[in-house]
Design an enzyme around this catalytic site. Structure first.
Site, PDB file in Angstrom:
ATOM      1  N   HIS A 115     -32.682   2.446  -3.802  1.00  0.00           N
ATOM      2  CA  HIS A 115     -32.059   2.282  -4.451  1.00  0.00           C
ATOM      3  C   HIS A 115     -32.241   4.089  -5.807  1.00  0.00           C
ATOM      4  CE1 HIS A 115     -28.835  -0.220  -3.545  1.00  0.00           C
ATOM      5  NE2 HIS A 115     -29.822  -0.050  -2.871  1.00  0.00           N
ATOM      6  N   GLY A 116     -33.232   5.154  -5.244  1.00  0.00           N
ATOM      7  CA  GLY A 116     -33.074   5.844  -5.952  1.00  0.00           C
ATOM      8  C   GLY A 116     -32.123   6.445  -6.617  1.00  0.00           C
ATOM      9  N   THR A 117     -31.652   6.350  -7.969  1.00  0.00           N
ATOM     10  CA  THR A 117     -30.148   7.757  -8.042  1.00  0.00           C
ATOM     11  C   THR A 117     -29.399   6.973  -9.781  1.00  0.00           C
ATOM     12  OG1 THR A 117     -29.254   7.473  -5.817  1.00  0.00           O
ATOM     13  CG2 THR A 117     -28.511   8.224  -7.565  1.00  0.00           C
ATOM     14  N   THR A 118     -29.232   7.848 -10.120  1.00  0.00           N
ATOM     15  CA  THR A 118     -28.253   6.434 -11.086  1.00  0.00           C
ATOM     16  C   THR A 118     -26.993   7.474 -10.702  1.00  0.00           C
ATOM     17  OG1 THR A 118     -30.079   7.094 -12.821  1.00  0.00           O
ATOM     18  CG2 THR A 118     -27.836   6.748 -13.319  1.00  0.00           C
ATOM     19  N   SER A 160     -31.338   2.679  -9.755  1.00  0.00           N
ATOM     20  CA  SER A 160     -32.608   2.612 -10.227  1.00  0.00           C
ATOM     21  C   SER A 160     -32.380   3.161 -11.549  1.00  0.00           C
ATOM     22  CB  SER A 160     -33.798   2.965  -9.512  1.00  0.00           C
ATOM     23  OG  SER A 160     -33.480   5.188  -9.259  1.00  0.00           O
TER      24      SER A 160
END
Lengths: 199, 238
Positions: free
Chosen positions: B33-36, B164
């Protein structure tokens, strides 16, 4: 993290659940309702794994309503509890077991009030008071100490307040507010939310 | 005879290089979930803001990935988790929303659209889907924001952030939110939430894609590079 509690009186059942919906270390919602209305006089309180809780509770809720539509009368709380337990048991040894812990509270016009404790291993027990979650470790003894079978609604609410004060005092996690509902012969009544600082 | 050729990044042995970026070794990339992404309701509608970094383990596969799916002119979906899963399932959701409109002669509600996605996720329970999404729109009930994820969790609320970098975004959003913000203040809050999160979270970055959902549909507000934004904030501008 999540907390459920139920207290049965001579002609009512008082139930409460915390309002936090969490994901890892984040509170995603502060006003989440963990109670599902199965019928006019039955509530199902449901906590456990994300996704499983709503999925399972809504499945039971719709099936209880379907029973009423098909047969013209409602399932009693005891029958609904046993139906729920059977479903949990059937799924337990399948590929997709439901990891949910439940309290079922209801008022039967014939048998009076009833509180049923169920857990994810599909055990079922009718009990005068019950709690789920880490908070239960702190509050079951309070219920043991002060509960009496003929307690009034005020005494039950005071007992509930004592339990929540203990959580606010000793429980490491912050549970700022709780939904409270009371079931009696007139149906389900919403009571005032209990929040931090309630005296 | 034609020889099949794959386009590979400039350099020597891409597979060896990619292995070194991977903590496990082998061809499987980790997805965290490497994101905002964030979305919030306010007096004048819904603000949706996302970053644009797509990562595969410790490798940045692209810096300019649009993590907002334009389902239809009044519904948006955000993406976090596995890019492939989000893109596929939200595109399927768009198809179902279109069919709903054709069959029922009125637009699908945000609640129903999010429930459709939630049930798709529940159908694949335990099979390793990775989706963290917010379905945002404006329907008969007014503005709506629903968080849906691969567990089957579906929550309606006023403000959510996923990925994340979500904790960093929550910090900025919670301290800066006012119910009666002006539209410009809301745009700035959304921009700030993403920018500050990308500053602290290494798996987020790129540009801020900002959308505003109003009663008559969504508009794309801006696309600002986060390093420029952070530079301006540090300088005391804005």
């Amino acid at each position: 993290m999540e907390y459920l509690i139920g207290i049965q009186g001579p002609d009512f059942v008082l139930v409460a659940a915390d309002n936090v919906a969490a994901s890892s270390i984040i509170q995603m919602k502060h006003d989440y309702d963990k109670m599902f209305k199965l019928s006019e006089k039955i509530l199902l309180l449901c906590v456990g794994e994300a996704g499983d809780t709503v999925q399972f509770a809504e499945y039971i809720q719709k099936n209880v309503q379907l029973y009423k539509m098909r047969n013209g009368y409602e399932l009693s709380p005891a029958a609904a509890a046993n139906f729920t337990r059977k479903n949990l048991a059937d799924y337990l040894r399948s590929r997709t077991p439901y990891h949910v812990n439940l309290l079922l509270a209801g008022y039967d016009d014939a048998d009076g009030p009833g509180l049923f404790y169920m857990d994810y291993l599909s055990s079922l027990a009718k009990a005068p008071f019950a709690a789920h979650g880490y908070g239960a470790f702190l509050t079951l003894s309070i219920l043991d100490r002060y509960y009496k079978p003929d307690l009034t609604r005020e005494e039950a609410t005071d007992l509930l307040r004592k339990c929540i004060e203990e959580l606010n005092k000793r429980f490491i996690l912050n549970l700022p507010s709780f939904n409270v509902r009371l079931i009696d012969k007139d149906g389900i009544h919403d009571m005032e939310k209990l929040t931090v600082g309630a005296k | 005879t034609t020889i099949q050729e794959f386009a590979v990044p400039v350099g020597e042995e891409p597979s060896g290089f990619l292995k070194s970026c991977n903590t496990e070794g082998g061809a499987r990339f980790e997805l965290h979930h490497g994101t905002t992404t964030l979305a919030f309701k306010f007096k004048h509608g819904v603000i949706v803001a996302v970053d644009s970094r797509a990562s595969a383990g410790n490798y940045i596969s692209t810096g300019e990935y649009n993590k907002v799916i334009e389902i239809n002119p009044y519904l948006l979906g955000t993406m976090s988790g596995s890019a492939a899963d989000c893109k596929y399932w939200e595109r399927l959701l768009a198809k179902e929303c279109r069919l709903y409109r054709l069959r029922n002669n009125h637009r699908i509600s945000v609640a129903a659209a999010s429930k459709l996605l939630c049930n798709m996720m529940l159908g694949y329970r335990g099979m390793g889907l990775s989706v963290g999404s917010m379905i945002c729109g404006w329907d008969k009930e007014g503005p709506g924001v629903y968080y849906v994820d691969d567990n089957g969790t579906r929550l309606s609320g006023r403000m959510f952030s996923t990925g994340s970098g979500n904790s960093y975004a929550y910090g900025v959003l919670d301290s800066g939110y006012k119910e009666d913000m002006t539209v410009e203040e809301a745009y700035e809050l959304g921009r700030r939430g993403i920018a500050h999160a990308t500053h602290r979270d290494s798996y987020s970055g790129g540009v801020v894609n900002l959308y505003h959902i109003k009663e008559d549909g969504w508009i794309k507000v801006c696309k600002d590079d986060v390093s420029e934004l952070i530079h301006h904030y540090k300088k005391g501008m804005f």
